[in-house]
Design an enzyme around this catalytic site. Sequence first.
Site, short mmCIF file in Angstrom:
data_model
loop_
_atom_site.label_atom_id
_atom_site.label_comp_id
_atom_site.label_asym_id
_atom_site.label_seq_id
_atom_site.Cartn_x
_atom_site.Cartn_y
_atom_site.Cartn_z
N HIS A 136 0.82 -1.22 0.00
CA HIS A 136 0.00 0.00 0.00
C HIS A 136 0.85 1.26 0.00
CE1 HIS A 136 0.71 1.06 4.25
NE2 HIS A 136 0.49 -0.21 4.57
N CYS B 64 3.36 -4.55 6.78
CA CYS B 64 2.94 -4.33 5.40
C CYS B 64 4.12 -3.92 4.52
CB CYS B 64 1.87 -3.25 5.34
SG CYS B 64 0.25 -3.81 5.88
#
Length: 353
Positions: A279, A297
């Site tokens: 992301h 992440c």
Amino acid sequence: MTRPGTARRARRPRGLLLAVPAFAALALSACSSGTAGTPHSPAGTSGAPATGRATSAPASGAPATASSSTASGPAKTVHVSSLEGDGGTYGVGMPIVLRFTPAPTDSSAFTKAATVTVNGQPANGAWYWEQTTADEKKTNTYEAHYRPKGYWPPNATIAVKLPIGGLSAGKGLVYSDKLTSITFQTGDAHVSTVDGQTETMRVTSNGRLVKTLKVSLGKAQTPTYTGTKVVMQKGEANPSGSGLRPDGAVRMVGTDPNDRYNLIVPWSVRVTMSGEYVHAASWNGGNIGVRSTSNGCTNLNVGDAKWFYKFSQIGDVVTYSNTGGTKMPSWDGFGDWNVPWGMWAQGGLLLNH
């Protein structure tokens, strides 16, 4: 500013390999959807799971019902539904996922009858039976995942034939005859390789390098999983019920008292059930390409994240190495490729297989 990452789910007991439930809500975690949803179709027009072709199936796509009697007397019907949508297009890492409710107790008749072909030729893969993670709530549901030894070929037609109606699924159980076939296509072979040592992601299409992106992975306290992951969701459903959130956004929530956040993060591509995403991370630009500082992440610069989001399709492959983390469990998303082929070919959990 705080850094969205991922909070790990409790580990499963070894020896009971579980995969992401095809239709279960995705887990809410530090780097996950604030509004639970299901893997989106490649078109990204709906938060509902895809279903396969079903003879006389309800228009809603809900699993159809079948007669619960056989020549030998009444039996309970095992309903079958498919994660893949008939006629859909998926990446080369997408396993075939069928869901069975109630759970069969004998997979032998199914395995003998079901066939999978690639461009009309036998796929030479194997079914692997797993208790769905949704069974934490005692839903009595199993899944059968199918994959070949290696990834599917790109731009191929995958045909699944299921002449299983009325066959035994174990004592007192027979398969429904409503789902008889599924046909879908693979797109270009998108395979990305993330290296925690160089803090880079190399993105290829059909074996050709397309881009090299700078990344920042999980810090030492919350390392990113290694292994092979598969794109399972792009963005998330809009809570208003109207399509998806704009700009591939996902609500990410951190509940650690020392690192709380509640953010809408754009251009988010989900790769694990427990909440790992690729992301945009505008707050982390100074570390991207330099060091790992996230909560698990894969952080990208905004422009790169937007490009990757638009490039990606459900079923694309993303492999990770040198992250400092353990291998992604098979149950935590489409972790099927992390099960060694020799183990996979044994067929998984069901008896009499």
